[in-house]
Every structure is written in structure tokens, then in C-alpha cells.
Design an enzyme around this catalytic site. Structure first.
Site, PDB file in Angstrom:
ATOM      1  N   ASP A   1       0.820  -1.065  -0.314  1.00 46.71           N
ATOM      2  CA  ASP A   1      -0.226  -0.276  -0.020  1.00 46.71           C
ATOM      3  C   ASP A   1       0.748   1.289  -0.205  1.00 46.71           C
ATOM      4  O   ASP A   1       2.373   1.359  -0.082  1.00 46.71           O
ATOM      5  CB  ASP A   1      -1.268  -0.266   1.489  1.00 46.71           C
ATOM      6  CG  ASP A   1      -1.472  -1.064   1.434  1.00 46.71           C
ATOM      7  OD1 ASP A   1      -1.805  -1.326   0.638  1.00 46.71           O
ATOM      8  OD2 ASP A   1      -2.220  -1.415   2.638  1.00 46.71           O
TER       9      ASP A   1
HETATM   10  N1  URA Z   1      -1.288  -6.007   4.136  1.00 42.55           N
HETATM   11  C1  URA Z   1      -1.635  -4.270   3.710  1.00 42.55           C
HETATM   12  O1  URA Z   1      -2.746  -4.053   4.952  1.00 42.55           O
HETATM   13  N2  URA Z   1      -1.151  -3.785   3.009  1.00 42.55           N
HETATM   14  C2  URA Z   1      -0.407  -4.070   2.313  1.00 42.55           C
HETATM   15  O2  URA Z   1       1.047  -2.955   2.430  1.00 42.55           O
HETATM   16  C3  URA Z   1       0.794  -5.763   2.805  1.00 42.55           C
HETATM   17  C4  URA Z   1       0.117  -6.141   3.287  1.00 42.55           C
END
Ligand code: URA
Length: 240
Positions: free
Chosen positions: A104
Site C-alpha cells: 500500500d
Molecule cells: N497488507 C496490507 O494491508 N497492506 C500491505 O501493503 C501489504 C499487506
């Protein structure tokens, strides 16, 4: 063996025209010898190829480990935000690079960037069950019940079932740090798994993929080329 101009394009030194000029200007050396002919053949695996004295990695495929900073997106292009490709150091840039998997925008940590689609597919295939380990800072303490729910397999509110995951309570006085290992890649998976337990993730960082660890000497925002051993370690020691 391949033509030096083709290898230099492959290595990101410029367009075919650019590199032909660079070669004719005498700026290229192969194993310490100046090479002024674009048609000269070289071996990208065993010859040392330099431009202005700087080594150029001319191998067809490259594999980069990045310690992704928060605020950049795991994409090749984006018209609003900086991407992980935008922040690559100039000497690693070349066409065809993409992030193998996503973090993310606000997640930090280990991200692999490559131009090898077969490697990325193998790493991301749900059947391969490559482990990904994250350190999550949370707004509430983890309880033994949370650990058990992760172990049994979290079910999201929409009914989506997650595979069993490992949750360890990290070292902190208030039990608000979780070390989570999952072997899938559902959208926002770690955040949603905690959310299903009534816990909010306030900071998330990926620290390993398979047995490949971020380690402590890759500062946030920086990158390094992966060795063959690094590449192999992605596929070993997984929990399922
Ligand atoms: N899980 C998440 O919630 N975000 C990420 O970036 C990776 C795994």
C-alpha cells in the site's frame, strides 16, 4: 555473446542511437579496453562493461530489492503520486521494470522490482504460498485470542476466508506490535485481518519475502541489486 550496443541498451545506458554515439566517443570499455565499434560482441555475464568508468549491468533480467518508503505507490506509472519506478537510482533504471507485488502507499519495506515476468509470476502465484512477513504497529494490544484467530484463519466481514497465518507478539511493553506471516496477497490483507479482530494497523512494514530479509543496511528509499542467493531465498522456508 551479443553486440555491445544492444547490451548497453539492455543495461539502460540509453537508446540504440545514444549508445552508438557513446561507443564512438570512446566512453565504453570492455574488460578495461576501449571499444569504439558498436558491432563488437561481448558477454553480459562475464565481461566487465563500463561507460565513463562506471560498470553497467547489461544482463537481460535484473532483480532489485527496495526498502519502499511510505508515500510512493507500487506501480509503474501514476499521474498523481511518485511510483517505486520513479525513485529507482538512475543506474538501475531501464525499460520493462515493474514491482513484483504491491505494498500500500503508506506501507514501507521490502519490495522486489524486476523485468522478469516469469520470476514475478512464480513469486506471486497463490499456489506457491511464498511467505511475507510484516511488522505491524497497532492501536490496541494483541491478545492470545487474536493469535488464535490468525492461526485458525481470519474470515473477513464479506465472508472471504484467509489461510492460517502466524502472529507473534513483538517486543514492546504494551503488546501493540505484531509480527505477521501470511502466504497470500489479498488486497490490504494484513490491515483487514487485524480489522476483523477490532484492531487498527497504524504502521506497517514488510520485513521479508520467503527467506529474503530486508536486513538493517538498506535505508528507507534505497535499493540494491539482488544476488542469485537472494533470488533463491525468496522460494525457501515457507510455512505452508
Ligand atoms: N497488507 C496490507 O494491508 N497492506 C500491505 O501493503 C501489504 C499487506
Amino acid at each position: 555473446m551479443e553486440r555491445i550496443d544492444k547490451l548497453l541498451v539492455q543495461g539502460g545506458a540509453g537508446s540504440r542511437r545514444d549508445v552508438q554515439k557513446i561507443i564512438r566517443d570512446g566512453r565504453v570499455q570492455i574488460n578495461g579496453e576501449i571499444c569504439k565499434k558498436p558491432e563488437t560482441k561481448a558477454d553480459e555475464n562475464s565481461d566487465v562493461i563500463t561507460v565513463d568508468g562506471q560498470a553497467v549491468n547489461c544482463e537481460k533480467y535484473i532483480y532489485i530489492m527496495m526498502n519502499k518508503p511510505a508515500g510512493v505507490v507500487s506501480a509503474t506509472v501514476d499521474n498523481r503520486d511518485k511510483t517505486v519506478i520513479d525513485i529507482l537510482p538512475r543506474e538501475m533504471k531501464r525499460s520493462g521494470l515493474f514491482p513484483a507485488g504491491r505494498l500500500d502507499k503508506d506501507t514501507e519495506g521490502l519490495l522486489i522490482i524486476t523485468n522478469d515476468g516469469v520470476f514475478a509470476h512464480r513469486m506471486l502465484s497463490p499456489k506457491k504460498h511464498v511467505d511475507k512477513t510484516y511488522v505491524a504497529e497497532l492501536d490496541k494490544p494483541i491478545t492470545e485470542e487474536t493469535v488464535k484467530r490468525f492461526k485458525d484463519g481470519i474470515i473477513f466481514a464479506d465472508g472471504t476466508k484467509c489461510l492460517p497465518a502466524k502472529l507473534e507478539i513483538g517486543e514492546s511493553v504494551d503488546n501493540k506490535i505484531g509480527i505477521v506471516t501470511i502466504c497470500e496477497g489479498k488486497f490490504h490483507q494484513v490491515k483487514k485481518m487485524f480489522e476483523a479482530c477490532g484492531i487498527k494497523v497504524v504502521h506497517l512494514k514488510r520485513i521479508s519475502i520467503g527467506q529474503l530479509s530486508l536486513g538493517s543496511n538498506l535505508p528507507i528509499g534505497s535499493c540494491k541489486l539482488m544476488t542469485n542467493l537472494d533470488k533463491k531465498s525468496v522460494f525457501i522456508g515457507n510455512i505452508h
